[in-house]
Design an enzyme around this catalytic site. Structure first.
Site, PDB file in Angstrom:
ATOM      1  N   GLU A   1     -42.998  28.643 -14.140  1.00  0.00           N
ATOM      2  CA  GLU A   1     -42.754  27.788 -15.257  1.00  0.00           C
ATOM      3  C   GLU A   1     -41.334  27.025 -15.257  1.00  0.00           C
ATOM      4  O   GLU A   1     -40.570  27.053 -15.996  1.00  0.00           O
ATOM      5  CB  GLU A   1     -42.708  28.525 -16.659  1.00  0.00           C
TER       6      GLU A   1
ATOM      7  N   ASP B   1     -46.178  35.564 -11.966  1.00  0.00           N
ATOM      8  CA  ASP B   1     -46.597  36.273 -12.937  1.00  0.00           C
ATOM      9  C   ASP B   1     -48.102  36.060 -13.182  1.00  0.00           C
ATOM     10  O   ASP B   1     -48.734  34.865 -13.079  1.00  0.00           O
ATOM     11  CB  ASP B   1     -45.978  35.106 -14.184  1.00  0.00           C
TER      12      ASP B   1
ATOM     13  N   ASN C   1     -49.965  37.618 -15.384  1.00  0.00           N
ATOM     14  CA  ASN C   1     -50.762  37.905 -16.608  1.00  0.00           C
ATOM     15  C   ASN C   1     -51.759  38.886 -16.850  1.00  0.00           C
ATOM     16  O   ASN C   1     -52.837  38.868 -17.374  1.00  0.00           O
ATOM     17  CB  ASN C   1     -51.572  36.426 -17.030  1.00  0.00           C
TER      18      ASN C   1
END
Length: 576
Positions: free
Chosen positions: A316, A463, A465
């Protein structure tokens, strides 16, 4: 095509200078000013810059043009300015018309023939004479092409200028930091020198004061023109204790050549932090100013630089943040970085590495959905996915990237690492999508280390998730996922397929299974991992995560003391 030569419009100053030639002749003979010439062989034109009569002249000329044309242009411009000055004094006392100045260029006191082309005429050390004025020619001196200070300064947080230069080296440049003198001090000088390093960290005593940087580009014994940068605002108060302060106690020193410190961190993209959903629903407990990019970037830069890491994998990352904030800061602390933006997005992945220990060999980044549908190595999996039109469409619409960076140890070139960095599909019911994405990523990296860089070790971080109970974690750490795993039905029967997956690597979670790496108001769990091959890299140290008390001081994350809704994973790995 001739370019316009900019002349001073201050005619009064021009004639004042002409009437005091003796003073200026003495001055310039003692200490010649600079004539900066930028001439790059691959370009068709060169630039000539010098100061005359208080006006900066910048001439853009063809490299193949005869020198005589440039000298004539300078002379004609001066005469034009003088004539303009005479007209402005038509109704005043008549003044003596200045003589036409002599214009010449000399190398070792020998006049350069006017038919010499510009590219050959303007040599380093040559002397340009314009009337009684003399200038020493500096050919391609070190030059800052970009100098900027960050817009937000906070006490206790490093100020890292954004610098770009040509013909020089930042390591050989000079930096002088100054802070404003408080009016209450009674000091006659308005600035006080406070540092000589590339990075300056203001203290609480500097709150409310502006900061100035004087930076001089260097290259060996050569130095270019000093740039003066003034902060747009004053130093503001910091948040006090941050969640990463205690963690930095474990990372004060760099690792030695036998080890690597690795960081993986979702830093929360600004495009997501600034939405109404984030401010009112996801993070209503977070002070609005603490979600602003300028504020959070101060925290992120201090946190990352304090880890003294060798490899940093970020998710991100806004493109502007990578260019304007992270790269200047991390470069100052010895890290180079590469960036991969998501298609149709404004954020992506960044991987940094310590340039004193590691060398970038290659990049093999790929969009996972594109790899699935175009690379024959995934043909069997694509056939299985295609049995569900809904699942296939959902996967194809994802712009999820896998950033693959190949790094080589400088002290032992036989040590090569394949560093995978990713951020998988986020939806709570997207376990089936994430399984496919992980399978594609693993096979792609296996292809890289088999065909391109045999023997390279793997670090796979990001990440994901995915909780430790997920099919993704099972596939990566246990080596396989059965065709009837519950994650295949994570979004109902319409997207359910039956396929068994195998991991071509033997991987383990270097930081184990923390209770949480993501802690927001409505969810707490472990979603982030650093996977390594134990037979290549042995876990030496795992940096403890912030305590629950630190995280919940302001309810949850992000907060005034923590810049993201995720927590960085940090570990030291030892080469086997």
């Amino acid at each position: 095509m001739l370019t316009r030569v900019f002349l001073s419009t201050n005619v009064k100053l021009l004639f004042s200078v002409l009437n005091h030639r003796h003073f200026f002749t003495t001055r310039f003979n003692m200490n010649m000013e600079r004539c900066v010439v930028r001439c790059v062989p691959c370009e068709s034109k060169l630039t000539i810059s010098f100061n005359l009569y208080g006006s900066n002249k910048e001439m853009l000329r063809e490299q193949t043009e005869p020198l005589g044309k440039v000298l004539s242009r300078i002379a004609n411009s001066i005469i034009k300015a003088q004539n303009k000055g005479k007209k402005s004094k038509a109704n005043k006392e008549k003044s003596e018309t200045p003589d036409k100045p002599e214009i010449s260029l000399c190398v070792n006191e020998t006049r350069v023939p006017e038919e010499t082309v510009n590219a050959d005429a303007w040599q380093d050390g040559a002397v340009l004479r314009v009337g009684d004025f003399k200038y020493k020619v500096e050919l391609n001196p070190p030059t800052f092409t970009l100098c900027e200070l960050p817009s937000s300064l906070m006490a206790g947080f490093p100020v890292c200028p954004k610098l770009e230069m040509e013909f020089g080296d930042l390591k050989e440049s000079k930096f002088r930091w100054f802070k404003e003198i408080s009016p209450q001090s009674g000091d006659q000088d308005s600035w006080k020198e406070v540092g000589e390093e590339r990075v300056f960290t203001p203290s609480n005593l500097d709150i409310g004061l502006k900061v100035m940087l004087k930076c001089t580009p260097g290259n060996g014994s050569r130095f270019g023109e000093t740039k003066e940068l003034l902060s747009s605002g004053v130093v503001e108060a910091g948040p006090g204790a941050c969640t990463f302060d205690t963690r930095h106690m474990f990372t004060q020193k760099l690792t030695d050549e036998s080890s690597l410190r690795v960081v993986s961190y979702n830093i929360l993209a600004d495009i997501y932090a600034q939405t109404d959903l984030s401010k009112t629903v996801l993070y209503p407990y977070c002070a609005p100013y603490a979600l602003e990019m300028d504020y959070r970037q101060n925290l992120i830069k201090k946190e990352l630089t304090g880890y003294n890491a060798d490899i940093v994998c970020l998710q991100e990352v806004d493109k502007a943040v990578f260019v304007d904030s992270l790269c200047p800061a991390l470069d100052a602390f010895g890290l180079d970085g590469v960036f991969r933006i998501k298609e149709r997005q404004h954020e992506g992945l960044a991987t940094y590495f310590r340039r004193s220990k590691l060398k970038l060999l290659e990049q093999y980044d790929v969009m996972l959905s594109e790899a699935l549908t175009t690379d024959p190595v995934h043909r069997e999996l694509l056939e299985k996915v295609s049995t569900s039109a809904n699942l296939k469409e959902k996967i194809e619409n994802r712009s999820t990237m896998l950033q693959v960076t190949i790094l080589q140890s400088l002290c032992d070139p036989s040590r090569i690492l394949c560093v995978g960095n990713t951020h998988l599909y986020w939806h709570p019911k997207g376990g089936n999508v994430r399984l496919v994405q992980t399978a594609v990523a693993l096979k792609h990296m296996k292809q890289v280390v088999t065909e391109k860089h045999p023997g390279a070790g793997l670090i796979f971080s990001g990440d994901f998730n995915s909780m430790p109970s997920s099919g993704v974690f099972q596939l990566v750490c246990e080596g396989s996922v059965a065709e009837d795993h519950e994650d295949w039905a994570s979004n109902g029967p319409e997207e359910q397929i039956q396929v068994g997956l195998m991991n071509p690597f033997q991987l383990a979670s270097a930081c184990g299974v923390p209770a949480y790496t993501n802690y927001v108001g409505g969810f707490q769990g472990c979603l982030d991992y650093i996977f390594v091959e134990p037979h290549v890299l042995q876990v030496e140290q795992v940096i403890p995560l912030p305590s629950l008390q630190e995280i919940t001081t302001c309810v949850a994350l992000p907060s005034v003391s923590h810049p993201s809704d995720h927590i960085a994973l940090v570990c030291d790995l030892k080469w086997k």
